[in-house]
Scaffold this motif. Sequence first.
Motif, PDB file in Angstrom:
ATOM      1  N   GLY A  21      15.135  19.471 -13.069  1.00  0.00           N
ATOM      2  CA  GLY A  21      14.716  20.536 -13.966  1.00  0.00           C
ATOM      3  C   GLY A  21      14.362  20.015 -15.350  1.00  0.00           C
ATOM      4  O   GLY A  21      14.713  18.903 -15.736  1.00  0.00           O
ATOM      5  N   MET A  22      13.640  20.835 -16.105  1.00  0.00           N
ATOM      6  CA  MET A  22      13.351  20.563 -17.510  1.00  0.00           C
ATOM      7  C   MET A  22      13.679  21.820 -18.278  1.00  0.00           C
ATOM      8  O   MET A  22      13.171  22.906 -17.962  1.00  0.00           O
ATOM      9  N   ALA A  23      14.562  21.703 -19.263  1.00  0.00           N
ATOM     10  CA  ALA A  23      15.013  22.869 -20.011  1.00  0.00           C
ATOM     11  C   ALA A  23      14.881  22.631 -21.506  1.00  0.00           C
ATOM     12  O   ALA A  23      15.241  21.571 -22.009  1.00  0.00           O
ATOM     13  N   ALA A  24      14.358  23.641 -22.198  1.00  0.00           N
ATOM     14  CA  ALA A  24      14.317  23.635 -23.657  1.00  0.00           C
ATOM     15  C   ALA A  24      15.392  24.594 -24.154  1.00  0.00           C
ATOM     16  O   ALA A  24      15.566  25.680 -23.602  1.00  0.00           O
ATOM     17  N   GLY A  30      18.688  17.566 -14.356  1.00  0.00           N
ATOM     18  CA  GLY A  30      17.352  17.290 -14.869  1.00  0.00           C
ATOM     19  C   GLY A  30      17.420  16.785 -16.287  1.00  0.00           C
ATOM     20  O   GLY A  30      18.256  15.951 -16.620  1.00  0.00           O
ATOM     21  N   LYS A  31      16.552  17.294 -17.128  1.00  0.00           N
ATOM     22  CA  LYS A  31      16.519  16.923 -18.537  1.00  0.00           C
ATOM     23  C   LYS A  31      16.559  18.187 -19.387  1.00  0.00           C
ATOM     24  O   LYS A  31      16.033  19.232 -18.989  1.00  0.00           O
ATOM     25  N   ALA A  32      17.188  18.069 -20.559  1.00  0.00           N
ATOM     26  CA  ALA A  32      17.251  19.193 -21.489  1.00  0.00           C
ATOM     27  C   ALA A  32      17.073  18.667 -22.901  1.00  0.00           C
ATOM     28  O   ALA A  32      17.595  17.604 -23.240  1.00  0.00           O
ATOM     29  N   GLU A  33      16.332  19.386 -23.703  1.00  0.00           N
ATOM     30  CA  GLU A  33      16.118  18.992 -25.095  1.00  0.00           C
ATOM     31  C   GLU A  33      16.231  20.200 -26.003  1.00  0.00           C
ATOM     32  O   GLU A  33      15.824  21.306 -25.644  1.00  0.00           O
TER      33      GLU A  33
END
Length: 264
Positions: free
Chosen positions: A126-129, A152-155
């Motif tokens: 996943g990609m989460a903001a 996943g990745k989160a920023e």
Amino acid sequence: MIGFIGSGNMGSAIIGGIVSNNIFAPGDILVSDINKAGLKAVNEKYGVLTTEDNKETAAKADILFLAVKPNIVYKVIDEIKDTVNKNAVIVSIVAGQSISKLAAAFERGIKIIRVMPNTPALVGEGMAAISVSENVSEAEKENILRIFNSFGKAELVPEYLMDAVTAVSGSSPAYVFMFIEAMADAAVMGGMPRNQAYTFAAQAVLGSAKMVLETGKHPGELKDMVCSPAGTTIEAVGVLEETGLRSSVIKAVTACIEKSKKMG
């Protein structure tokens, strides 16, 4: 306890990521929904606790995910605002709804974290903001980052970028699926069996994305590495440029951004 109001595709994807990565045990996750079939499915798949009572979930949750559609989120908030745990962190994955608007609906001081995730969370990619309200502590913020980074990745991003995030990662899996399907269709036209065509196309997209993330090279540079002089790839690239691939993608992403802004 962590609570979810809503058991649709995105909520289920996050629950799946949390459970599969042992962030919370299934018995520490309570999910509520008016959709009985959805509750049954999430219970059978992940072993989480379920209820049809949103107030029960709101009262018990230390972290409460709002995983509902934008057209009903304020109805849900009106239902739970008097029962939600006063120290709870509200995590909204509702598209297009600002922190200030959500906070105002609760009619009292409330900690809100706004997240734009995407469905590849279900497969650990996943990609989460993430944007946070001012009253969210550093520890609470890091806890939510830890949850989303586990599948996943989160920023962290400033909230004004959320409309762009929606277009470039929240909605974009749909664009990529269309691209994979189109490439597979062409391979089938070339004689490849359908299932094999999907495998080749999807793995090529997966590997290409990984090259962008891991090499740090500009996508244009990576594209040039594949294009031999007078070769097959540059022939295909010429057709994609002629038929407007890039301009179509830019127009689609821009349209998604504008729609997201209108929803707010």
